[in-house]
Write a protein that holds these residues in place. Structure first.
Motif, short mmCIF file in Angstrom:
data_model
loop_
_atom_site.label_atom_id
_atom_site.label_comp_id
_atom_site.label_asym_id
_atom_site.label_seq_id
_atom_site.Cartn_x
_atom_site.Cartn_y
_atom_site.Cartn_z
N CYS A 274 -20.52 -15.66 -60.97
CA CYS A 274 -20.41 -16.89 -60.19
C CYS A 274 -19.11 -16.96 -59.40
N LEU A 275 -19.00 -18.02 -58.60
CA LEU A 275 -17.72 -18.44 -58.04
C LEU A 275 -17.15 -19.54 -58.93
N ASP A 276 -16.13 -20.23 -58.45
CA ASP A 276 -15.53 -21.34 -59.19
C ASP A 276 -16.60 -22.39 -59.46
N MET A 277 -16.86 -22.71 -60.71
CA MET A 277 -17.91 -23.66 -61.08
C MET A 277 -17.34 -25.03 -61.44
N ALA A 326 -12.58 -15.31 -68.88
CA ALA A 326 -13.48 -14.27 -69.39
C ALA A 326 -13.80 -13.21 -68.34
N GLY A 327 -13.40 -13.45 -67.10
CA GLY A 327 -13.67 -12.47 -66.04
C GLY A 327 -15.04 -12.58 -65.42
N TYR A 328 -15.70 -13.74 -65.61
CA TYR A 328 -17.05 -13.91 -65.09
C TYR A 328 -17.09 -14.41 -63.64
N VAL A 329 -15.92 -14.77 -63.11
CA VAL A 329 -15.85 -15.36 -61.78
C VAL A 329 -15.44 -14.28 -60.76
N HIS A 330 -16.10 -14.26 -59.63
CA HIS A 330 -15.79 -13.27 -58.58
C HIS A 330 -14.30 -13.38 -58.19
N PRO A 331 -13.63 -12.26 -58.03
CA PRO A 331 -12.19 -12.30 -57.70
C PRO A 331 -11.84 -13.11 -56.46
N ASP A 332 -12.75 -13.20 -55.51
CA ASP A 332 -12.46 -14.00 -54.30
C ASP A 332 -12.10 -15.44 -54.66
N ALA A 333 -12.70 -15.96 -55.74
CA ALA A 333 -12.48 -17.35 -56.10
C ALA A 333 -11.04 -17.63 -56.52
#
Length: 569
Positions: A274-277, A326-333
């Motif tokens: 995901c992105l920032d949720m 946890a590293g689940y967010v795309h680095p762009d975020a």
């Protein structure tokens, strides 16, 4: 096509990441937006020792509202339910378009209109403007101004003696001295629109009452609204095609989302969940709306509580932080507001979920339809963090307004209202097509029941007439009717769980000394979710906020509530 931009309401002040302001600029269609500001009014004795501030709500102000008369010119395929927009899922047949304005109400006068504009304004003698003016019976002369710097131009014009006949003011531009100027510079439209008088303008009479409530400023009905659905328009969008292929299940709790994110993420394969949720976190933990300052307050057991003081607020930030950690967010975020457009990497499958305006459901679909036919974006229903029903909070029902100069003659006011009565025509009418698509053949063509703008149409039929007034919130996509149906039904389902907080439906600005009190909270939120700050830093910030004026601001809002009551039903 998306009338009313999928009808959403929020504020640039707290929604810059999925920014409604940038959405407005990119689509050139109005979505409502609201932000706090300085002195607005002293309605019902709510002044605060000369420091400004006030509310559009007042116990005696219902009589100022126009009588609501639903339009029966066109029957929607999907009626409004639980605050949702109406929906249309059929193809367009130009031969069967209805007429909602059977005779010109304009008397041939000239009306100057200043409005924010995103893009390059067309020449004033273009076919679109000439056709609209002929249909209305008014010579509208546009004074379009750059939407990105509109607040500066607005302030200068309203401070001068040379104010156009009509001025469009988005609520996010109602800072500084603008609200005070609205009271001193613009006409009371009550004699023309309050009660039964609005029936002279049937399309205006069909605008929902809640939207008109927002137009009461300084104890007078002053504005013409662009209505929007009060149901949240922030949708957790996801790649349904990949979910179906991989067998991923749409989560129904915070824990399920976290487990799914772990299953999806494979950084070596350049895939993240995901992105920032953060915005979805606020929704699933039931945090009060952050889209407008006043919506962040709610009366609980006799005490006004601000969203930042709640346990739910901290829990939502902690959950969003864990996704990043946890590293689940795309680095762009990690780049926050400076992150690139998520579209290409979403289409490439680098991440599968992101929260954004409901309009992107259709926008991404249309964008990928030819080049990526397998692509399917869909919207997750918002869930309660514990797996139960969500508790969602209503957004404001209007956020862009047109005001008429107090010095305008009665004939100019009538001509301006004639313009609004045409631009507020419902979908499926000749007036709607003219307002939103221009001249058939020159500005658009219709292929398989789908209107397609020509190059001329894209250059000329932009955000002009739609800014004066709009019909009830509407979603219609003849090119992707399944998306239109899904969007409306999503808002219907979410509307069933939506509550209205204490200051819903009111136009409120805080006393000037509180204007910047909460300025740093969004930055702190993002620092916490990205691991740069801790939850304890937010707790300290809230404590500081209380001592620097938050508690006194609470007292000010409580007095406002005691004096004016609530518009929330």
């Amino acid at each position: 096509m998306t009338p009313n931009a999928a009808s959403a309401s929020s504020a640039p002040s707290r929604r810059d990441s999925p920014s409604r302001r940038s959405f407005l600029a990119s689509t050139a269609v109005a979505a409502a937006a609201v932000a706090g500001g300085m002195p607005l009014l002293t309605a019902c004795g709510s002044s605060d020792s000369g420091t400004g501030g006030g509310s559009s709500g007042g116990k005696g102000e219902k009589k100022l509202l126009p009588s609501y008369v639903a339009s029966n010119v066109v029957v929607p395929d999907i009626p409004s339910k639980n605050g949702s927009p109406i929906g249309f899922t059929g193809k367009l047949d130009l031969a069967t378009l209805k007429t909602s304005v059977p005779k010109k109400l304009g008397k041939g006068g000239k009306v100057t209109i200043m409005s924010p504009f995103w893009g390059s304004p067309p020449k004033s003698d273009n076919d679109y403007y000439k056709t609209m003016n002929d249909m209305i019976g008014v010579d509208v002369v546009w004074q379009n101004q750059d939407g990105n710097t509109y607040d500066q131009k607005l302030g200068a014009v309203l401070a001068s003696s040379d104010v156009p006949d009509v001025v469009v003011v988005p609520s996010w531009n109602m800072g500084g001295k603008i609200p005070t100027a609205i009271i001193s510079k613009f006409a009371d439209l009550g004699p023309y629109l309050s009660g039964e008088a609005v029936k002279d303008y049937p399309n205006l009479a069909a605008i929902p009452t809640d939207a008109w409530q927002r137009c009461i400023i300084g104890g007078k009905l002053r504005g013409l609204p662009m209505p929007s659905s009060y149901v949240t328009s922030m949708v957790p969008l996801y790649r349904k095609d990949i979910f179906d292929k991989e067998g991923y299940q749409v989560p129904r709790s915070a824990d399920e989302f976290m487990s799914l994110a772990k299953e999806i993420t494979n950084a070596k394969a350049k895939r993240w969940a995901c992105l920032d949720m953060k915005w979805t976190a606020f929704q699933m933990f039931g945090v009060l709306s952050g889209s407008e300052k006043a919506l962040g307050w709610n009366l609980v057991d006799g005490k006004l509580i601000n969203r930042i003081e709640t346990q739910e607020y901290l829990e939502a930030l902690e959950w969003a932080r864990k996704l990043f950690a946890a590293g689940y967010v795309h680095p762009d975020a990690m780049m926050g507001k400076s992150a690139p457009d998520p579209g290409p990497k979403f289409a490439a499958g680098e991440f599968l979920i992101y929260p954004n305006n409901i309009s992107q459901w259709w926008g991404r679909t249309a964008e990928q339809a030819v080049q990526n036919p397998q692509f399917k974006i869909w919207g997750m229903d918002i869930f309660g963090h514990d797996g139960g029903d969500p508790r969602l909070w209503a957004e404001q029902p209007a956020g862009i307004f047109a005001f008429i100069n107090k010095k305008a003659s009665q004939s100019v006011i009538r001509d301006a209202l004639a313009v609004a009565n045409v631009t507020a025509a419902p979908y499926g009418t000749k007036e709607y097509m003219a307002t939103n698509y221009g001249v058939q053949g020159a500005d658009y063509t219709v292929k398989n029941g789908v209107p397609v703008k020509t190059t001329q149409g894209n250059n000329e039929v932009m955000n002009a007439y739609v800014m004066v007034a709009s019909p009830a919130p509407t979603i219609a996509h003849p090119d992707f009717p399944d998306v239109a149906k899904a969007q409306v039904e999503w808002q219907q389902r979410m509307g069933a769980f939506t509550k209205k907080s204490s200051f819903y439906g009111q136009m409120i600005t805080e006393p000037s000394r509180y204007t910047n009190l909460g300025d740093n909270f969004e930055t702190l939120e993002d620092d916490i979710t990205r691991g740069r700050k801790k939850i304890s830093d937010m707790q300290q910030a809230v404590s500081d906020w209380k001592s620097r004026g938050g508690d006194k601001l609470r007292d000010w809002y409580k007095k406002l509530l005691d004096e004016n009551g609530t518009a929330a039903g």
